[in-house]
Scaffold this active site. Structure first.
Site, short mmCIF file in Angstrom:
data_model
loop_
_atom_site.label_atom_id
_atom_site.label_comp_id
_atom_site.label_asym_id
_atom_site.label_seq_id
_atom_site.Cartn_x
_atom_site.Cartn_y
_atom_site.Cartn_z
N GLU A 13 58.84 40.97 51.32
CA GLU A 13 59.31 40.60 53.09
C GLU A 13 60.16 41.92 53.40
OE1 GLU A 13 62.55 37.83 52.19
OE2 GLU A 13 61.37 36.13 50.63
N ASN B 37 54.98 42.00 49.36
CA ASN B 37 54.84 40.34 49.57
C ASN B 37 55.72 39.14 50.64
OD1 ASN B 37 54.32 37.69 47.42
ND2 ASN B 37 56.72 37.88 47.13
N HIS C 202 55.34 29.44 51.10
CA HIS C 202 56.24 28.56 50.76
C HIS C 202 55.92 27.28 52.30
CE1 HIS C 202 59.07 29.72 47.72
NE2 HIS C 202 58.79 31.16 47.98
N GLU D 292 54.20 31.82 45.46
CA GLU D 292 55.53 31.47 45.86
C GLU D 292 55.17 29.80 45.79
OE1 GLU D 292 58.70 33.69 47.05
OE2 GLU D 292 58.47 35.56 45.87
N ASP E 211 54.79 26.57 47.21
CA ASP E 211 55.53 25.08 47.11
C ASP E 211 55.60 24.37 48.75
OD1 ASP E 211 57.92 26.09 48.87
OD2 ASP E 211 58.76 26.61 46.86
O1 G3I Z 1 74.39 33.65 39.87
C1 G3I Z 1 75.27 32.81 40.50
C2 G3I Z 1 75.97 31.96 39.84
O2 G3I Z 1 76.98 32.88 38.63
C3 G3I Z 1 76.86 30.69 40.95
O3 G3I Z 1 77.78 30.19 39.66
C4 G3I Z 1 76.16 29.84 41.51
C5 G3I Z 1 76.43 28.92 42.55
O4 G3I Z 1 75.50 28.88 43.29
O5 G3I Z 1 74.83 30.96 42.49
C6 G3I Z 1 73.95 31.73 41.99
O6 G3I Z 1 73.86 32.63 42.32
C7 G3I Z 1 72.00 31.89 43.18
C8 G3I Z 1 70.73 32.59 42.16
O7 G3I Z 1 69.41 32.37 43.23
C9 G3I Z 1 71.19 32.54 40.66
O8 G3I Z 1 70.65 30.82 40.70
C10 G3I Z 1 72.56 32.03 44.18
O9 G3I Z 1 73.58 31.46 44.95
C11 G3I Z 1 71.40 31.23 45.28
O10 G3I Z 1 70.96 31.76 46.54
C12 G3I Z 1 69.77 32.17 44.77
O11 G3I Z 1 68.39 31.90 44.76
C13 G3I Z 1 67.66 32.40 44.85
C14 G3I Z 1 66.90 33.01 46.27
O12 G3I Z 1 66.18 33.94 45.99
C15 G3I Z 1 67.57 33.94 46.49
O13 G3I Z 1 67.43 34.46 48.44
C16 G3I Z 1 66.71 31.02 44.56
O14 G3I Z 1 67.62 30.62 42.82
C17 G3I Z 1 64.93 32.00 44.28
O15 G3I Z 1 64.34 31.27 43.92
C18 G3I Z 1 64.77 32.23 45.34
O16 G3I Z 1 63.88 32.94 45.68
C19 G3I Z 1 62.90 33.55 46.53
C20 G3I Z 1 62.00 34.89 45.95
O17 G3I Z 1 62.68 35.31 45.43
C21 G3I Z 1 61.48 35.67 47.39
N1 G3I Z 1 60.92 34.83 48.04
C22 G3I Z 1 61.62 33.71 48.43
C23 G3I Z 1 62.23 32.59 47.95
C24 G3I Z 1 62.52 31.83 47.57
O18 G3I Z 1 63.97 32.01 48.96
#
Ligand code: G3I
Length: 344
Positions: A158, A199, A235, A264, A266
């Protein structure tokens, strides 16, 4: 001597029967998405995340339907270098080990991204010389750790804004645009065999953002920088329309001598889902799959997890969801059958 040889032949025959018997049984089962994709020389994968790996039915489908996995979070900077110089590969390793057990390939995701960075990195100012050293160490330590275990890396994720200008990340602001070429070179030094990708999202259609990648990729190739592919996250959202120039876009990157991948995928919608929206979604999944199959160097497709049960969408886009080919109960949706159709 002769008797021994006969005995050996007997044992081998028994082993052969034992080995082929399950395969014969499996013939009655419909081929998996992975098997169908392999007939086209492609992979069909899914992202996954560590907390989900305690869900046995989920893990079972993940292991049987797909031949590629991407860790959704486990290889990101906050997870892998939580303190400066202290590396923790346990989350990524768990996914890699699962993939190995299921004979699946792994895409590494991601080395350089503005999001999900550790506080020690974002919480202070860096001199260019210092940040270069930090970036190089992070990239090379992680790439070395996963050498031979991942087939591709999303090296920079990104890097551009919607209008095609560089995103003003900590890396861009401190190091200038050259950080991208440096990151690719450092990754290549650490694993000369792994495929290196840039990416991004919203680069499925031809437009200012994908043009920026096209121009950058052309320049990097001309300079001999080790760039091997462009990952189109895909996405998509029903309300924004289908990216009709996807196939042409994939093709122009191929012509630069680059692989492409849908990394990715969806396709979200406003909830509640209904029959009509699910039918449109299925059509889009079919078209996306066909676009990749139509372009020789589009090497594979990865869903950003395969079930609505673990989709990132509802937490990020209020009122939206139902984006994946399996529903929250792991039941296949029309989209799943549409992908099968496209792969047949
Ligand atoms: O690890 C903490 C945990 O300790 C806490 O309890 C919980 C409560 O909300 O949050 C957890 O962190 C989360 C993390 O994922 C791990 O699960 C974050 O809040 C959450 O914001 C984060 O989201 C991820 C996101 O990237 C962040 O931007 C998604 O799972 C993940 O699927 C997503 O993936 C991204 C790609 O890397 C890049 N392209 C876009 C894609 C979708 O956003």
């Amino acid at each position: 001597m002769r008797k021994n040889r006969l005995r050996l032949v007997g044992v081998l025959a028994a082993v052969l029967v034992a080995v082929t018997a399950p395969a014969v049984q499996a013939k009655d089962e419909p081929p998996t998405l992975a098997e169908l994709a392999q007939r086209h020389g492609r992979y069909f994968g899914s992202a996954t995340d560590n907390p989900e790996l305690t869900d046995a039915p989920y893990v079972s489908l993940l292991g049987s339907e797909f031949d590629q996995i991407t860790p959704g979070n486990g290889m990101k900077w906050y997870a892998t270098e939580p303190q400066q110089g202290v590396f923790d590969f346990s989350a990524g390793d768990e996914v890699v080990n699962l993939a190995r057990a299921n004979h699946q390939k792994v895409r590494g995701h991601t080395l350089v991204w503005h999001s999900q960075l550790p506080d020690w990195l974002t919480g202070r100012e860096w001199k260019p010389r210092e940040l270069r050293a930090v970036l190089k160490k992070h990239i090379q330590t992680e790439v070395r750790h996963y050498r031979g275990k991942v087939f591709a890396w999303d090296v920079v994720n990104e890097a551009f804004n919607e209008d095609g200008t560089y995103r003003e990340t900590i890396f861009y602001k401190t190091l200038g645009p050259g950080y991208i070429a440096d990151a690719l070179r450092w990754a290549h030094q650490a694993d000369p065999r792994v495929k290196l990708y840039l990416n991004d999202y919203n680069i499925e259609a031809i437009g200012p953002k994908s043009d920026a990648y096209y121009k950058l990729a052309k320049k990097l190739k001309a300079q001999g920088v080790p760039l091997h592919g462009i990952g189109l996250q895909a996405h998509l959202a029903l309300q924004y329309g289908y990216p009709t120039t996807l196939e042409d876009n994939l093709r122009r990157f191929s012509r630069l001598g680059l692989d492409t991948a849908l990394t990715e995928v969806d396709i979200r919608m406003y909830l509640p889902a209904d029959e009509e929206k699910l039918a449109t979604q299925a059509e889009w999944y079919r078209d996306v799959t066909k676009a990749c199959l139509a372009v020789r160097r589009c090497v594979g497709i990865t869903l950003w997890d395969y079930t609505d049960k673990y989709s990132w969408i509802p937490a990020f886009f209020e009122g939206e969801g139902a984006a994946l080919p399996w529903d929250e109960e792991l039941r296949p949706k029309p989209a799943y059958y549409a992908i099968r159709d496209a792969l047949k």
